[in-house]
Design a protein around this motif. Structure first.
Motif, PDB file in Angstrom:
ATOM      1  N   LEU A 186       0.835  -1.203   0.000  1.00  0.00           N
ATOM      2  CA  LEU A 186       0.000   0.000   0.000  1.00  0.00           C
ATOM      3  C   LEU A 186       0.867   1.250   0.000  1.00  0.00           C
ATOM      4  O   LEU A 186       0.614   2.200  -0.758  1.00  0.00           O
ATOM      5  N   LEU A 187       1.892   1.280   0.825  1.00  0.00           N
ATOM      6  CA  LEU A 187       2.712   2.482   0.962  1.00  0.00           C
ATOM      7  C   LEU A 187       3.476   2.811  -0.308  1.00  0.00           C
ATOM      8  O   LEU A 187       3.700   3.986  -0.610  1.00  0.00           O
ATOM      9  N   VAL A 188       3.900   1.807  -1.052  1.00  0.00           N
ATOM     10  CA  VAL A 188       4.674   2.080  -2.268  1.00  0.00           C
ATOM     11  C   VAL A 188       3.803   2.130  -3.511  1.00  0.00           C
ATOM     12  O   VAL A 188       4.285   2.472  -4.595  1.00  0.00           O
ATOM     13  N   GLY A 189       2.516   1.791  -3.370  1.00  0.00           N
ATOM     14  CA  GLY A 189       1.619   1.890  -4.506  1.00  0.00           C
ATOM     15  C   GLY A 189       1.776   0.812  -5.547  1.00  0.00           C
ATOM     16  O   GLY A 189       1.373   0.990  -6.696  1.00  0.00           O
ATOM     17  N   GLN A 190       2.350  -0.317  -5.166  1.00  0.00           N
ATOM     18  CA  GLN A 190       2.534  -1.421  -6.113  1.00  0.00           C
ATOM     19  C   GLN A 190       2.639  -2.728  -5.341  1.00  0.00           C
ATOM     20  O   GLN A 190       3.138  -2.758  -4.212  1.00  0.00           O
ATOM     21  N   ASP A 191       2.152  -3.815  -5.929  1.00  0.00           N
ATOM     22  CA  ASP A 191       2.208  -5.119  -5.268  1.00  0.00           C
ATOM     23  C   ASP A 191       3.616  -5.698  -5.394  1.00  0.00           C
ATOM     24  O   ASP A 191       3.882  -6.583  -6.211  1.00  0.00           O
TER      25      ASP A 191
ATOM     26  N   PRO B 181      12.532   1.592  -8.968  1.00  0.00           N
ATOM     27  CA  PRO B 181      12.297   2.998  -9.338  1.00  0.00           C
ATOM     28  C   PRO B 181      10.858   3.429  -9.084  1.00  0.00           C
ATOM     29  O   PRO B 181      10.154   3.860  -9.996  1.00  0.00           O
ATOM     30  N   LEU B 182      10.406   3.307  -7.838  1.00  0.00           N
ATOM     31  CA  LEU B 182       9.048   3.695  -7.472  1.00  0.00           C
ATOM     32  C   LEU B 182       9.050   5.082  -6.840  1.00  0.00           C
ATOM     33  O   LEU B 182       9.886   5.372  -5.978  1.00  0.00           O
ATOM     34  N   PRO B 183       8.136   5.961  -7.248  1.00  0.00           N
ATOM     35  CA  PRO B 183       8.127   7.336  -6.718  1.00  0.00           C
ATOM     36  C   PRO B 183       8.081   7.398  -5.196  1.00  0.00           C
ATOM     37  O   PRO B 183       8.744   8.243  -4.589  1.00  0.00           O
ATOM     38  N   ALA B 184       7.304   6.538  -4.559  1.00  0.00           N
ATOM     39  CA  ALA B 184       7.185   6.582  -3.099  1.00  0.00           C
ATOM     40  C   ALA B 184       8.527   6.367  -2.411  1.00  0.00           C
ATOM     41  O   ALA B 184       8.775   6.911  -1.330  1.00  0.00           O
TER      42      ALA B 184
ATOM     43  N   ALA C 287      -2.716   7.047  -2.657  1.00  0.00           N
ATOM     44  CA  ALA C 287      -2.415   5.688  -3.079  1.00  0.00           C
ATOM     45  C   ALA C 287      -1.059   5.217  -2.614  1.00  0.00           C
ATOM     46  O   ALA C 287      -0.831   4.042  -2.450  1.00  0.00           O
ATOM     47  N   SER C 288      -0.143   6.124  -2.401  1.00  0.00           N
ATOM     48  CA  SER C 288       1.183   5.749  -1.940  1.00  0.00           C
ATOM     49  C   SER C 288       1.860   6.985  -1.381  1.00  0.00           C
ATOM     50  O   SER C 288       1.414   8.100  -1.601  1.00  0.00           O
ATOM     51  N   VAL C 289       2.954   6.765  -0.663  1.00  0.00           N
ATOM     52  CA  VAL C 289       3.690   7.888  -0.076  1.00  0.00           C
ATOM     53  C   VAL C 289       4.636   8.440  -1.109  1.00  0.00           C
ATOM     54  O   VAL C 289       5.776   8.024  -1.207  1.00  0.00           O
ATOM     55  N   SER C 290       4.161   9.353  -1.918  1.00  0.00           N
ATOM     56  CA  SER C 290       4.999   9.919  -2.966  1.00  0.00           C
ATOM     57  C   SER C 290       4.445  11.259  -3.368  1.00  0.00           C
ATOM     58  O   SER C 290       3.306  11.588  -3.086  1.00  0.00           O
ATOM     59  N   GLU C 291       5.258  12.023  -4.090  1.00  0.00           N
ATOM     60  CA  GLU C 291       4.872  13.349  -4.529  1.00  0.00           C
ATOM     61  C   GLU C 291       5.510  13.648  -5.856  1.00  0.00           C
ATOM     62  O   GLU C 291       6.465  12.997  -6.264  1.00  0.00           O
ATOM     63  N   PRO C 292       5.020  14.683  -6.569  1.00  0.00           N
ATOM     64  CA  PRO C 292       5.610  15.034  -7.862  1.00  0.00           C
ATOM     65  C   PRO C 292       7.030  15.538  -7.677  1.00  0.00           C
ATOM     66  O   PRO C 292       7.248  16.579  -7.099  1.00  0.00           O
ATOM     67  N   THR C 293       7.989  14.781  -8.143  1.00  0.00           N
ATOM     68  CA  THR C 293       9.386  15.190  -8.063  1.00  0.00           C
ATOM     69  C   THR C 293      10.118  14.640  -9.270  1.00  0.00           C
ATOM     70  O   THR C 293       9.820  13.545  -9.738  1.00  0.00           O
TER      71      THR C 293
END
Length: 453
Positions: A19-24, A78-81, A263-269
């Protein structure tokens, strides 16, 4: 920020990681050992085998990894979160002693802890009770399978029982229906915000983002204090005739990661090169003040000195840290929106305004102490800060409108800060005064955020 996932076997740690990274990352039915997941510009897995040897893969295949029967796995993706947090999922046999040892080991390697549980039973209470106080201050108790408990009519009872058993052992107790939260992510990349909020996923992500922002701001506060404390030394530093060699700029790509924080711990960067594998979690950069051209070498020297201090304290700096301030601002705005605090009552607003003014005035006095006494002023700054925070506790306890939920939270924050400062006064570290001042500034920022809301 380094986030650790702890708990008994089968308590839902892997689902929270996904859940935190937005991918299984860890599919259902796949059992892996203790796993460290961090950012990398390409997929990579390093598996430590039982004989101590390591096998590296240039891809992530959990079934292949599990077949090796490793004892520890390092993953880079390479996941944004993962540009904001790294994750350490601790896996141990279903034995209290083994889980205790693993949890103590993880406590030294994380900044935020999520304890996953279905009921926080006596065994879990004994294990968690031995964790360091600093870990408990930045820990959340996650009650998993909240959807099942709600269906059975047991959710409120379970949450109440866990809160009673946990008492002051966690920063917060959060129920979460992890499967529902994960399913709130649609196949087209969007998120069902209502489902994410109802599942408890938004509350979890907001809580983690708040810890990330606090950690970033605490580092900035301490750095600003050190710059001020050593201003005389920096002023006497010889002016450089040529600018020092610049550090290599991160290699930015054209790709931009934009993932909804529901959806995940990430932001536009912007995507940049990752930190070296051996480095710990990234710390935020310092915002360099605008200086006249002739003064810039001294400022660069100041930043270099701070970086050396940071290295001695085992604090690394992310190659993408230049975007941290903007990202943190977005996170703070989203957290404020998620909380949806009611408008403050006039009495509370007046109390907050008075407290903020008080902190600003006391800050000027503390700066004067440092300017006059330099390194010898740390003890006095520590004592004065303790007195100021105690005043904040007393004032907030006696003023404001008790109907404001924000006021109760501010009171709790102030009392927690007072307790922590008392513990700090028992320590002999040189930087403890800076940490105490950072706590006072944190209270100020929270009150300012509530006033703005």
């Amino acid at each position: 920020m380094r986030v650790a996932l702890l708990g008994m076997p089968g308590s839902g740690k892997s689902a929270i990681l996904n859940l935190l990274v937005g991918q299984d990352v860890i599919p259902d039915g796949v059992r892996l050992p203790t796993l460290e997941l961090a950012y990398g510009d390409a997929e990579k897995a390093i598996c430590t085998l039982p004989d101590g040897s390591k096998t590296a893969l240039d891809h992530i295949d959990t079934a292949e990894i599990a077949a090796m029967s490793p004892v520890f796995v390092e993953m880079r993706m390479p996941l944004p979160a993962l540009r904001k947090i790294s994750l350490l999922e601790v896996v141990a046999p279903n034995d209290p002693n083994a889980i205790h040892r693993a949890s103590q080991w993880a406590a030294k390697r994380c900044d935020v802890t999520l304890w996953s549980t279905r009921g926080f039973n006596e065994t879990e209470q004994r294990i968690w009770g031995t964790m360091p106080d600093l870990t408990k201050d930045h820990a959340f108790c996650m009650i998993t399978r909240a959807d099942f408990l709600k269906t059975e009519g047991m959710l409120e009872t379970t949450v109440g029982a866990v809160k009673l058993a946990a008492k002051d052992e966690f920063a917060e107790v959060l129920p979460i229906a992890t499967t529902q939260a994960i399913n709130a992510r649609r196949t087209d990349g969007t998120v069902d915000k209502v489902a994410m909020r109802d599942s408890g996923g938004s509350a979890l992500i907001s809580a983690v983002l708040k810890q990330v922002e606090r950690g970033r701001q605490s580092a900035v506060d301490m750095a600003d204090m050190m710059l001020h404390q050593h201003a005389d030394l920096l002023a006497r530093a010889p002016q450089q005739t040529t600018a020092p060699a610049a550090e290599p700029e991160p290699k930015a790509t054209e790709e931009t990661a934009t993932v909804n924080t529901d959806a995940s711990v990430s932001e536009p960067t912007p995507v940049t090169e990752p930190v070296p594998e051996e480095a710990p979690v990234p710390a935020p950069t310092l915002d360099e003040p605008e200086e006249p051209a002739e003064a810039k070498p001294a400022a660069q020297d100041a930043i270099s000195r701070l970086r050396e201090i940071a290295k001695r304290k085992n604090v690394s700096r992310d190659a993408a840290a230049d975007a941290a301030a903007a990202a943190a601002a977005e996170a703070a705005a989203e957290i404020a929106e998620a909380k949806a605090l009611a408008a403050l009552k006039p009495a509370t607003r007046d109390a907050y305004t008075h407290v903020i003014t008080y902190i600003e005035e006391r800050g000027t006095e503390l700066a004067a102490v440092l300017e006059e006494q330099g390194d010898n002023g740390a003890a006095e700054v520590m004592a004065l800060t303790a007195d100021h925070i105690q005043w904040l506790c007393d004032y907030l306890n006696e003023n404001g409108d008790d109907a404001d939920q924000s006021l109760q939270r501010a009171r709790d924050t102030a009392f927690d800060a007072a307790d922590m400062v008392q513990l700090m006064q028992m320590e002999k570290r040189d930087d403890v005064a800076l940490e105490a001042v950072s706590l006072m500034l944190q209270i100020k920022r929270e009150l300012q955020a509530d006033l703005a809301a």
